[in-house]
Enzyme design. Structure first.
Site, PDB file in Angstrom:
ATOM      1  N   LYS A 112      72.248 -31.061  51.206  1.00 19.79           N
ATOM      2  CA  LYS A 112      73.214 -31.254  50.113  1.00 19.79           C
ATOM      3  C   LYS A 112      74.532 -31.806  50.639  1.00 19.79           C
ATOM      4  CE  LYS A 112      71.585 -27.944  46.682  1.00 19.79           C
ATOM      5  NZ  LYS A 112      71.904 -26.764  45.867  1.00 19.79           N
ATOM      6  N   LYS A 196      60.982 -32.665  46.700  1.00 19.36           N
ATOM      7  CA  LYS A 196      60.614 -31.648  45.700  1.00 19.36           C
ATOM      8  C   LYS A 196      61.175 -32.036  44.326  1.00 19.36           C
ATOM      9  CE  LYS A 196      64.379 -28.540  45.549  1.00 19.36           C
ATOM     10  NZ  LYS A 196      65.101 -27.374  45.486  1.00 19.36           N
ATOM     11  N   LYS A 199      65.910 -30.191  39.349  1.00 20.40           N
ATOM     12  CA  LYS A 199      66.584 -30.331  38.057  1.00 20.40           C
ATOM     13  C   LYS A 199      67.872 -31.137  38.175  1.00 20.40           C
ATOM     14  CE  LYS A 199      67.747 -25.349  38.081  1.00 20.40           C
ATOM     15  NZ  LYS A 199      68.248 -25.020  39.363  1.00 20.40           N
TER      16      LYS A 199
HETATM   17  P1  TYM Z   1      67.119 -22.883  41.877  1.00 23.09           P
HETATM   18  O1  TYM Z   1      67.976 -22.630  40.700  1.00 23.09           O
HETATM   19  O2  TYM Z   1      67.267 -24.180  42.594  1.00 23.09           O
HETATM   20  O3  TYM Z   1      65.604 -22.757  41.467  1.00 23.09           O
HETATM   21  C1  TYM Z   1      65.125 -21.629  40.748  1.00 23.09           C
HETATM   22  C2  TYM Z   1      63.773 -21.227  41.275  1.00 23.09           C
HETATM   23  O4  TYM Z   1      62.840 -22.305  41.142  1.00 23.09           O
HETATM   24  C3  TYM Z   1      62.230 -22.581  42.388  1.00 23.09           C
HETATM   25  N1  TYM Z   1      62.000 -24.025  42.475  1.00 23.09           N
HETATM   26  C4  TYM Z   1      60.807 -24.581  42.699  1.00 23.09           C
HETATM   27  N2  TYM Z   1      59.597 -24.047  42.915  1.00 23.09           N
HETATM   28  C5  TYM Z   1      58.570 -24.907  43.108  1.00 23.09           C
HETATM   29  N3  TYM Z   1      58.692 -26.248  43.098  1.00 23.09           N
HETATM   30  C6  TYM Z   1      59.901 -26.829  42.885  1.00 23.09           C
HETATM   31  N4  TYM Z   1      60.030 -28.138  42.870  1.00 23.09           N
HETATM   32  C7  TYM Z   1      61.022 -25.982  42.671  1.00 23.09           C
HETATM   33  N5  TYM Z   1      62.335 -26.213  42.432  1.00 23.09           N
HETATM   34  C8  TYM Z   1      62.904 -25.003  42.324  1.00 23.09           C
HETATM   35  C9  TYM Z   1      63.249 -22.133  43.427  1.00 23.09           C
HETATM   36  O5  TYM Z   1      62.633 -21.880  44.665  1.00 23.09           O
HETATM   37  C10 TYM Z   1      63.793 -20.891  42.783  1.00 23.09           C
HETATM   38  O6  TYM Z   1      62.954 -19.806  43.020  1.00 23.09           O
HETATM   39  N6  TYM Z   1      69.341 -20.263  45.479  1.00 23.09           N
HETATM   40  C11 TYM Z   1      68.490 -20.171  44.323  1.00 23.09           C
HETATM   41  C12 TYM Z   1      69.028 -19.265  43.241  1.00 23.09           C
HETATM   42  C13 TYM Z   1      69.351 -17.878  43.685  1.00 23.09           C
HETATM   43  C14 TYM Z   1      68.425 -16.839  43.968  1.00 23.09           C
HETATM   44  C15 TYM Z   1      69.203 -15.697  44.262  1.00 23.09           C
HETATM   45  C16 TYM Z   1      67.047 -16.775  44.016  1.00 23.09           C
HETATM   46  C17 TYM Z   1      70.603 -17.362  43.801  1.00 23.09           C
HETATM   47  N7  TYM Z   1      70.517 -16.043  44.158  1.00 23.09           N
HETATM   48  C18 TYM Z   1      68.633 -14.489  44.615  1.00 23.09           C
HETATM   49  C19 TYM Z   1      66.462 -15.567  44.359  1.00 23.09           C
HETATM   50  C20 TYM Z   1      67.233 -14.436  44.664  1.00 23.09           C
HETATM   51  C21 TYM Z   1      68.315 -21.550  43.727  1.00 23.09           C
HETATM   52  O7  TYM Z   1      69.145 -22.407  43.893  1.00 23.09           O
HETATM   53  O8  TYM Z   1      67.232 -21.680  42.918  1.00 23.09           O
END
Ligand code: TYM
Length: 331
Positions: A112, A196, A199
């Site tokens: 990023k 990947k 969003k």
């Molecule tokens: P975020 O908001 O980017 O994504 C949310 C969840 O979706 C999963 N994900 C995917 N899984 C499979 N294929 C993909 N292309 C894909 N894109 C996203 C992510 O792995 C995630 O599980 N840092 C985290 C948010 C967070 C969090 C936490 C998660 C903040 N605190 C505590 C777990 C526990 C994030 O940016 O996810």
């Protein structure tokens, strides 16, 4: 004793089928066997510039999608991160236990940071806030996609470090719950199977948003990249784009890869994509209907208030323990 589950999703755009298949689908499944907390992590979204009104709207939209995807607010706590100040407070305490070196190794930060001129301090310390989210709740299991694995390892390292320092279990050491790649752990971009699905991607054709209308879903799937072999078979190395579409097909239909290969033998990509588009539209239809129902004024806010109250209680106890351990005065 039921296991404790925590996970979070950033309101940084419209959620995709990657978020759904990698994480949210499992949230709904785990809630009947575990004590679950699901959080819209709006403070994490601030690590890159956001339009304030858009961020507020997206925060509520993610919460609505949680419910629409099957998370029952009477069973699980659904809440917004900023509504429970203990997240930000524990994050600071943990930042003082973390090392710059370990944060510099985070691949998501490196990726990023490369893409922007000004990198906020928050983007760098982001994984510590994520560790705070998880550790506040005595979490056993964290259902996430594969891209969060390294962040989870940091949460585990921080927990172990604090526990070792005080020679007691201040924090539960959480375990990741990550589906294998062929079961949704890493859904790839429809335009570039080396990246990947995200969003926040610039090209909307690279992802299917959970709220995309049927015509848009059809167009995006029909224009997904494939390869020149015109054979539908699962081979991540040789056929990454088709394999990715097969994963989506398999998860939405319940069919195995072998079944899909047999079904489309001699049929080519056109028919396969048409059917996949239909399957995706049908899968997302009930979710989209539910989101529309939850758009009545105040409906989601009510759910989030209740969720935050439950979360606050659990989180405050852990924060107090940690403050006491570190010598942070409170009276
Ligand atoms: P975020 O908001 O980017 O994504 C949310 C969840 O979706 C999963 N994900 C995917 N899984 C499979 N294929 C993909 N292309 C894909 N894109 C996203 C992510 O792995 C995630 O599980 N840092 C985290 C948010 C967070 C969090 C936490 C998660 C903040 N605190 C505590 C777990 C526990 C994030 O940016 O996810």
């Amino acid at each position: 004793m039921k296991k404790r589950v925590f996970s979070g999703v950033q309101p940084s755009g419209s959620l995709t089928i990657g978020n759904y298949l990698g994480a949210i689908r499992n949230f709904a499944r785990l809630q009947y066997e575990a004590d679950c907390y699901f959080c819209v992590v709006n403070l994490h979204a601030l690590t890159v510039p956001q339009d304030p009104e858009e961020l507020k709207k997206n925060t509520l939209d993610v919460a609505r999608l949680f419910v629409a995807c099957g998370i029952d607010p009477n069973v699980s706590a659904i809440f917004v991160q900023s509504q429970v100040p203990a997240h930000a407070e524990l994050s600071w305490l943990l930042e003082c236990q973390g090392y710059i070196g370990e944060l510099k190794r985070m691949t998501q930060f490196k990726d990023k940071a490369k893409k922007r001129e000004n990198v906020s301090v928050g983007l760098f310390t982001y994984p510590v806030l994520m560790a705070a989210d998880i550790l506040l709740y005595n979490t056993d299991l964290v259902p996430v996609g594969e891209d969060q694995k390294q962040h989870l390892e940091l949460a585990r390292d921080l927990a172990l470090r604090v526990n070792n320092r005080f020679r007691e279990e201040v924090f539960k050491v959480p375990e990741p719950y990550i589906p294998p790649k062929n079961s949704g752990g890493r859904i790839m971009s429809l335009q570039n199977p080396a990246e990947k699905m995200s969003k926040s991607a610039e090209n909307p054709k690279s992802y299917i948003a959970l709220l995309d209308p049927p015509e848009v879903i059809q167009k995006k799937i029909m224009s997904a990249v494939t390869d020149s072999e015109a054979v539908i078979r699962y081979d991540e190395e040789a056929k990454p784009a088709v394999s990715n579409l097969m994963v989506i097909y398999s998860l939405f239909s319940g069919k195995t890869m072998e079944e899909i290969t047999r079904l489309y033998a001699g049929k080519g990509y056109g028919q396969f994509k048409k059917d996949l588009a239909e399957l995706t539209v049908e899968t997302l239809k009930p979710i989209q209907q539910k989101v529309a129902e939850l758009s009545a004024p105040g409906a989601i806010e009510e759910i989030l208030k209740k969720g935050a109250e439950k979360a606050e209680e659990t989180a405050a106890e852990k924060l107090r323990l940690c403050q006491d351990k570190l010598g942070v005065l409170r009276f």
